[in-house]
Design an enzyme around this catalytic site. Sequence first.
Site, short mmCIF file in Angstrom:
data_model
loop_
_atom_site.label_atom_id
_atom_site.label_comp_id
_atom_site.label_asym_id
_atom_site.label_seq_id
_atom_site.Cartn_x
_atom_site.Cartn_y
_atom_site.Cartn_z
N LEU A 1 0.86 -1.18 0.00
CA LEU A 1 0.00 0.00 0.00
C LEU A 1 0.89 1.23 0.00
O LEU A 1 1.98 1.21 0.60
CB LEU A 1 -0.90 0.03 1.24
CG LEU A 1 -1.98 -1.06 1.37
CD1 LEU A 1 -2.71 -0.91 2.71
CD2 LEU A 1 -2.97 -0.99 0.22
N ASP A 2 0.45 2.30 -0.66
CA ASP A 2 1.20 3.54 -0.64
C ASP A 2 1.32 4.05 0.80
O ASP A 2 0.49 3.74 1.66
CB ASP A 2 0.51 4.62 -1.47
CG ASP A 2 0.45 4.26 -2.95
OD1 ASP A 2 1.20 3.36 -3.38
OD2 ASP A 2 -0.35 4.90 -3.66
N LYS A 3 2.32 4.87 1.03
CA LYS A 3 2.55 5.42 2.38
C LYS A 3 1.29 6.07 2.94
O LYS A 3 0.91 5.85 4.09
CB LYS A 3 3.70 6.42 2.33
CG LYS A 3 3.95 7.13 3.66
CD LYS A 3 5.05 8.17 3.54
CE LYS A 3 5.25 8.93 4.84
NZ LYS A 3 6.29 9.98 4.72
#
Length: 333
Positions: free
Chosen positions: A140-142
């Site tokens: 998942l993106d930050k």
Amino acid sequence: MSVDAMRIETFVVETADRLDRVIAARCPELSRSAAQRLIEAGHVQVNGTPIQRPAHRVRPGDRIIVHIPPPEPMDLTPEPIPLDILYEDADVLVIHKPAGMVVHPGAGHASGTLIHAVLAHCPDLKGVGGVLRPGLVHRLDKETSGVLLIAKHEPAYRFLQAQFKARTVRKVYDALVIGHPPPEGLIEAPIARDPRHRQRMAVVPTGRPARTRYRVVRTYEGRWGRYALLEVYPETGRTHQIRVHLAYVGYPVVGDPVYGRRTALPCPRLFLHARSITVRLPSRPEPVTFEAPLPADLTGVLELLENAQASAEESGGRSALPAHSSKTTTLSS
């Protein structure tokens, strides 16, 4: 370093360009400067011939082979960072990742990642599926919150990874976007690293195929502007796929500093949440769905929109619209 320790990427050129630009576009994890270093080090072949000049022009039909060395080893020291664990058994760990936490170590993130926290919880995880990203079968993106799966041993890692590769894992995201898109849609557009802005991804004709479906759950219109809450179903897993696709068709995710635009709506961060994931586990014959509730910072944004909508209704304005339609709009490049 031996060639056997390297990952090999092979592809055929579709558009004439410099060799370094073509490699960077087809290998999203490589910046153009990294591609240049690989070429100069002799790790790239064009039609079976080693090429060490980054500016070498390639033509449609040329066959490129790139040998990508594994990342430099990093010291993955477990860190006792609290985890929001949704489920755990002998095979897997299911976590509700908070926004703002980087998933795995990388440039500029040598500590404090979710993997460091997981290693403190599961010390035996080291080496499962790889040295730098032990147990990690997807990312998942930050700034994206939500459900994340971790495999606790090698057989479980292979079992889960095979489902991701076969695209049998069903993922559902909540996204708030600017504007009112069609009630349902399928976005088909290839994604690669943006040739003009190397830190971004973009819809690029020579990119990797990517498909995203969505359904409008609710629309809003009031003092903050026009917005829509979507359920998003990514059918592929490209870097930044949902954000890139929604921005490409003109409905960027609220709070996206890279692909979005400014709005009057107060939103503390990217409004993108991995709500659920449906997958088969090694210990169960039937698929299981894991869900993470929408975090309070994002529910607060929806409350603002609901209140603005109520005020608009009292003033005779347009009401919020639940989107129920069998029509599907296909949006492609």
